[in-house]
Structure formats: C-alpha cells, structure tokens
Design an enzyme around this catalytic site. Structure first.
Site: not given
Ligand code: NDP
Length: 450
Positions: A206, A208, A210-211, A228, A262, A352
């Site tokens: 997801g 960076t 949230v990571g 990732e 990504c 990004e």
């Molecule tokens: P997020 O990082 O928000 O979401 C990724 C996953 O993490 C989802 O399943 C989400 O759940 C979950 N999540 C959200 N908050 C938490 C938390 N506090 N603790 C644990 N898990 C959590 O990415 P987004 O989907 O909102 O995308 C936002 C931006 O992230 C994009 O615009 C892009 O820049 C980047 N991104 C990068 C990716 C990659 O492959 N590297 C993939 C996706 C996004 P839920 O969405 O159900 O709330």
C-alpha cells in the site's frame, strides 16, 4: 455497518457486504491460530499438492475471476485475464517450491548443528485495490507454502476476488481456518491485525504513509513486516537507444492499470539530444492507447478506482500538459492519459500520482540521469534504454531501486524477486526469495559426545 462495492466504470453498486470490526478481526485471528498446528503438520509435499489444486481451480475459474476483478477494479478485461493467469502461476510456483527449501548442516565441534525453517504462525496480509488478487497471491503463496495460516484483508474498495479465492481454497481441500478473509476498514481491522499479539507477521502492500504506521504498530509486539510501498520510478532513455521501441513501450509502463501501479515508470527521463524526437514519438504512441469500457477485449486503459482518487490525480496537473488523450464522458471515474513536461524539482516529478500522468524530464549525460533518477525517497522499479551494454549494466548498478529492466519495461515475474529500496519498502516477494519472509530459521545443536 456495510460496505458498498462499486464498479468504477459505471459507478453502480455491484455488492453490499457487512463491514468487519475489531471483534471480527479477533475471531479471524483465533480461527487461524486454531488451524495452525494441523496445517504446519501437513507434510510439505502435501501442502504443495493442495496449492497445486488451488492453482488449477484458479485456472478453471479464470474467466469468472477475471470478470470479478475487471468489474470491481475497473480493469480492462484483457489485463485482468493476465493478472489472474499470474495468480495461478504463483500458486503453481510455490506448490513446486515448498519441498525444495532445505535446512543446512554446519560443521561444528562435538556434535552436529542443523537448521530448520519454521513457519511463523498466523500472518496478517493487507493488500491494496490496484491489483487485488494478484498482490494477495504473492503473499498467500509463500505464506501457505511455509506452513503459516493467514488472515487476508483486501482493500474495502475491492474485496470480491479475495472472497471468491477463499471459497476456492476450501474447494481445493485447504482446511477451514487456514485462509480467512475479512472485509473492513484498514484503520479498524487492518490496524487490529497489526497490533494483535497472536499475529506473527504483517505482509503489507500500500502507501508509504500507511506502511510507516504498520511498521510503528508492529514494533509493540516485534512483529515481522514486509512492506511493499509506493514508487516514482524512472524510465531512462539514452540517445543511443532504439527510440521507436522505447517510445512505443513507454505509455504502457505508466498508463497501464490507469497508472495505479507502484512500478509505474512515471518519470520519463530522456537525453537532451533526442528529447524532441522522443516526445513526438511518445505522444504518437500515447494517442493509440485505447481508453474505455473495461469489459471490451480491445480496451487498454479503464477508469480510476474512485471519485476521490480522481480528484487527487487531477491536483497533480498544475500546468498545461504537453499532451492529453481522450477519455469517456459521463458515469465512471475517467481520467485521460496525460504527459507533462517537468523539471526534477516539480511536485509531479517527486510525488507518486498513482494515475495516468507522466512527467517528461530531460537529462544531459549518464551521471545526470543517475543523479535525477536517484533523487527520490522511493526506489522500487525502473527501466534503462540504451544499445550500449556496458552503460546499461553501469547504470543498473548505480540506480537505487529494487527491480529494473533493460530495453524493456517488464520486471515483475513469478520466479524473480520483487521489492523496493529506500521508502519503497523492504523484504522481497515472488520467486524463492518470497519464502524468506514467511519462515524463521531455527538452529539446533545435537551433541554426539557421551
Ligand atoms: P493504503 O495504504 O491506504 O491502503 C492499502 C491497504 O492498507 C488497504 O487494504 C487499506 O484498507 C489498508 N489500511 C489502511 N489504513 C490502515 C491501517 N491504519 N492499518 C492497517 N491497514 C490499513 O493505500 P490506498 O489504497 O488508500 O492508496 C493511497 C495511495 O497509496 C495511492 O494513491 C498510492 O500512492 C499508494 N498505493 C501504493 C500501492 C502499491 O502497490 N505500492 C498500492 C495502493 C496504493 P482500506 O483501503 O480497506 O481502508
């Protein structure tokens, strides 16, 4: 609380699901924990057989899964078919890999020293909406192969393929409780998995941002994490490259999946002497990208995932674009292929976008290209286009990025490691390296004295 699942191409609600809360997350972890002793005791070859059956079921349901993914994520059906094909291949790969990971014997005095690779226990897998089933499989394959049980949390926007996969896992004979899927908010159930004392590891893909929170949350229980995260990858085109090939491939390296990738090579760095010619070729190639109905076999780019995300993407286009393609009007979260000329310091060149917007940036020479490419907090992917082999390898070694392709934009394969440098994360997925993140090395010394 319910979750409305929307088709991004039509804005229609295609499913309404119960939204899980903390209690549901705890119940899923408890189920996974209860299933762990029996699952780890299944012999590796038999775990391999079950994974092979799952791979075969994914193949048998290939079109159904592709349609689910296309409708839920707005992906062109042709792309969705490719992704589901990869899901099956990932399970086939780890079915074959599971009994080929050996321990060691290490020569020591007075006895025998040996190592074992033990499963971690319950692992939490948190995946995003851009490649929902594909990214889930990259984690599920090695996690299950190593003998872990899992709780998989798909993004709330795209839960449907993960739910169907969990049914297929049961049909394959993988025991109940080994694969658990919960649909709920990341900030609630995702966060609970991160903090839960019975979860041994989080595999996360997801943003960076949230990571970073996942890593912080995991610290309390010293959980293992694989992260990732985001990227801002450079596609570097030298003057001696086959310009026609580089330019015709470049749009697909950034506009594929509507740029929600990504690995998107969203910074296109071009050597000054060929910049104008390359720009012409790039515009021509981008004009040919077929944007429209994801269910049409010929479509190459669909809509963005949501209305809110479209607003974010739009905010990045701060100047008049060099080129803007066509996109459907009306319902759907459409955004056209967009090319913007930029300097390395512009926001569009640094952050990004996660949408179909490419930044075109000139460079002077090899050192300049490396400097610009590395001037980013991210380090996930990238491409180098040149006909000079020595330069290609020199630049590949100098770039601070985890996966690269030379004279190609393709660097993700089932059997090869994938993952980032710097703030793109750490840990590797896919290939034999993917197994490292889902097992722990145990060292045992056996005295032969007395
Ligand atoms: P997020 O990082 O928000 O979401 C990724 C996953 O993490 C989802 O399943 C989400 O759940 C979950 N999540 C959200 N908050 C938490 C938390 N506090 N603790 C644990 N898990 C959590 O990415 P987004 O989907 O909102 O995308 C936002 C931006 O992230 C994009 O615009 C892009 O820049 C980047 N991104 C990068 C990716 C990659 O492959 N590297 C993939 C996706 C996004 P839920 O969405 O159900 O709330």
């Amino acid at each position: 609380m319910t979750v409305s699942v929307v088709n991004p191409a039509t804005e229609e609600t295609i499913a309404t699901l119960e939204s899980a809360g903390v209690d549901d997350a705890d119940a899923a972890v408890a189920q996974a924990k209860a299933a762990f002793p029996a699952w780890r005791a299944v012999s590796p070859a038999d775990r391999g057989r079950l994974l092979r059956r799952l791979a075969t079921l994914v193949e048998e349901h290939h079109e159904e899964l592709s349609r689910i993914e296309s409708a839920n994520a707005g992906k062109p059906i042709a792309g969705a078919r490719g992704e589901v094909g990869m899901v099956a291949d990932v399970f086939h790969f780890y079915a074959g890999a599971v009994d080929k990971r050996h321990g060691e014997t290490i020569p020591v005095a007075g006895g025998i020293d040996m190592t074992f690779r033990e499963p971690l226990g319950v692992v939490g897998l948190i995946v995003p909406w851009n490649f929902p089933l594909n990214i889930a499989s990259w984690k599920l394959g090695p996690a299950l192969a190593c003998g872990n049980t899992v709780v998989l949390k798909p993004a709330e926007l795209t839960p449907l393929s993960a739910l169907r996969l969990a049914e297929l896992a049961l049909d394959a004979g993988i025991p109940e409780g080994v694969v658990n899927v919960i649909v709920g908010k990341g900030s609630v159930v995702g966060q609970r998995l991160v903090e839960h004392p019975d979860v041994a590891k989080i595999g996360f893909t997801g943003s960076t941002e949230v990571g970073r929170g996942v890593m912080e949350g995991a610290a309390a229980t010293i959980k293992r994490v694989t992260l990732e995260l985001g990227g801002k990858s450079a596609n570097i085109v030298f003057a001696d490259a086959d310009l026609e090939r580089a330019a015709s491939a470049a749009p697909y390296a950034v506009f594929d999946n509507a740029g929600q990738d990504c690995c998107a090579r969203s910074r296109i760095l071009v050597q000054r002497g060929v910049y104008d010619r390359f720009a012409e070729l790039l515009i021509e190639a981008t004009r040919n990208v077929r944007v429209g109905d994801p269910s049409d076999d010929a479509t190459e780019m669909g809509p963005l995932i949501s209305s809110a995300h479209r607003e974010t993407v739009r905010s990045f286009v701060e100047t008049t674009p060099l080129f803007e393609g066509d996109a459907p009007d009306g319902k759907g979260f459409w955004f056209p292929c967009t090319i913007v000329e930029a300097t390395p310091d512009d926001r569009i060149a640094r952050e990004e976008v996660f949408g179909p917007v490419a930044a075109l940036i000139p460079f002077d020479d090899e050192a300049d290209a490396i400097r610009i490419a590395n001037d980013s907090p991210y380090g996930l992917s990238g491409s180098i286009w040149t006909q000079n082999g020595a330069r290609a390898l020199r630049v590949a070694r100098a770039l601070e990025t985890g996966v690269l392709s030379i004279n190609s934009n393709s660097s993700v394969r089932v059997s090869t490691p994938f993952g980032g440098f710097k703030q793109s994360g750490f840990g590797r997925e896919l290939g034999m390296h993917g197994l490292e993140g889902y097992s722990e090395v145990k060292n045992v010394y056996y005295s032969t004295e007395g």
